[in-house]
Design an enzyme around this catalytic site. Structure first.
Site, short mmCIF file in Angstrom:
data_model
loop_
_atom_site.label_atom_id
_atom_site.label_comp_id
_atom_site.label_asym_id
_atom_site.label_seq_id
_atom_site.Cartn_x
_atom_site.Cartn_y
_atom_site.Cartn_z
N ASN A 6 81.58 -16.81 25.17
CA ASN A 6 81.03 -16.02 24.07
C ASN A 6 81.26 -16.70 22.73
O ASN A 6 80.37 -16.72 21.87
CB ASN A 6 81.67 -14.63 24.06
CG ASN A 6 81.17 -13.76 25.20
OD1 ASN A 6 80.05 -13.92 25.69
ND2 ASN A 6 82.00 -12.81 25.63
N ASP A 19 88.12 -11.92 38.16
CA ASP A 19 88.02 -12.08 36.71
C ASP A 19 87.60 -13.51 36.40
O ASP A 19 88.18 -14.45 36.92
CB ASP A 19 89.37 -11.77 36.04
CG ASP A 19 89.30 -11.85 34.53
OD1 ASP A 19 88.96 -10.83 33.91
OD2 ASP A 19 89.58 -12.93 33.97
N GLU A 79 84.45 -8.94 32.00
CA GLU A 79 84.18 -9.97 33.01
C GLU A 79 84.96 -9.72 34.29
O GLU A 79 85.13 -10.63 35.10
CB GLU A 79 84.52 -11.36 32.46
CG GLU A 79 85.97 -11.61 32.15
CD GLU A 79 86.42 -11.16 30.77
OE1 GLU A 79 87.43 -11.68 30.29
OE2 GLU A 79 85.75 -10.30 30.16
N ASP A 84 76.17 -12.98 28.61
CA ASP A 84 75.47 -12.02 29.45
C ASP A 84 74.72 -12.72 30.58
O ASP A 84 74.68 -12.23 31.72
CB ASP A 84 74.48 -11.20 28.62
CG ASP A 84 75.18 -10.19 27.71
OD1 ASP A 84 76.39 -9.96 27.89
OD2 ASP A 84 74.51 -9.64 26.82
#
Length: 268
Positions: free
Chosen positions: A77, A69, A112, A86
């Protein structure tokens, strides 16, 4: 004239067949791979994890699972935008692809989070592979389209190994997931558990398992074998589609297509 007409007809037929095959391969690829990263998707993972666990138990072969993770990914973001997020995930997928063997199954678990299933791999070897991957990610700048140019990120990872005295995909996943949260809660940017003893204690806290001596005897403390093992079963078209999707993620697809067109022109 008749010969030219026949040649043109065969060329049109070939182009039509190629288009049909391409559409089919793309449909298969979309069904088994994650569109953003080119890795296998959650559905494919769930389906083949069951088969891989059963095969390892049946043949008394070691297998390990790693859950990864990205730390504080939400900040990427929120700060730079989802398009930059992305870009980071695509580059992370490239590192995963480069660090795993053809016999391993790497998938995007969601958001993620990523999962790697490693057949013929004991806990010690899985931990060493995970630690090398963690260090590489920590020291690799992620290039982004934002004005900042590049950013540094870290990952947390949880490792579990198959208990050959009796186990299930659900329990294997649960142990790896619990180890991941342990890594998150103890500072992030680390791999947990750090050794087999800690892994055993973690497993026992979740679900009492068979005596440790039996599990240790079943798991050879050897490095990852170089000898190839048959990959999870899927058809030629699925394999081709997956390779195409991986090349998309790596940005190499245009070169492949151009080379294919050049070769086709030579033949015609």
């Amino acid at each position: 004239n008749e010969m030219m007409a026949r040649v043109k007809t065969q060329i049109r037929r070939k182009k039509y067949q190629d288009a049909l095959k391409s559409n089919y391969q793309e449909s298969v690829s979309l069904a088994i791979t994650d569109g953003l990263t080119g890795l296998y998707n959650r559905h494919y993972l769930d389906t083949h994890m069951q088969n891989m666990v059963q095969s390892s138990l049946k043949n008394s072969k070691a297998m390990a699972m790693v859950i990864m993770d990205m730390d504080h990914f939400k900040q990427v973001n929120d700060t730079y935008g989802h398009d930059v997020g992305d870009e980071v995930l695509k580059q992370l997928a490239r590192i995963i692809i480069g660090a795993t063997r053809s016999t391993d199954l790497a998938a995007r678990f969601g958001g993620e989070e990523f999962v790697m299933l490693m057949p013929l791999t004991d806990f010690k070897s899985a931990y060493e592979v995970s630690e090398r991957m963690r260090k590489r990610i920590e020291t690799t700048p992620f290039k982004v389209s934002h004005a900042v140019g590049e950013i540094l990120k870290t990952v947390s990872m949880g490792v579990s190994s198959l208990n050959l005295s009796g186990d299930s995909p659900e329990q294997l996943l649960k142990r790896a997931d619990t180890a991941l949260y342990q890594a998150k809660n103890s500072g992030r940017n680390k791999v947990c558990p750090k050794d087999e003893e800690e892994a055993w204690e973690l497993a026992q806290a979740l679900t009492p398992m068979a005596p440790k001596a039996k599990m240790d005897a079943a798991l050879p403390a050897a490095p990852i074998p170089a000898a190839p093992m048959p990959a999870p079963e899927f058809s030629y078209d699925q394999n081709l589609a997956f390779k195409v999707q991986q090349q998309k993620a790596l940005g190499n697809l245009d070169d492949m297509e151009n080379a294919a067109r050049t070769e086709a022109d030579k033949k015609h």
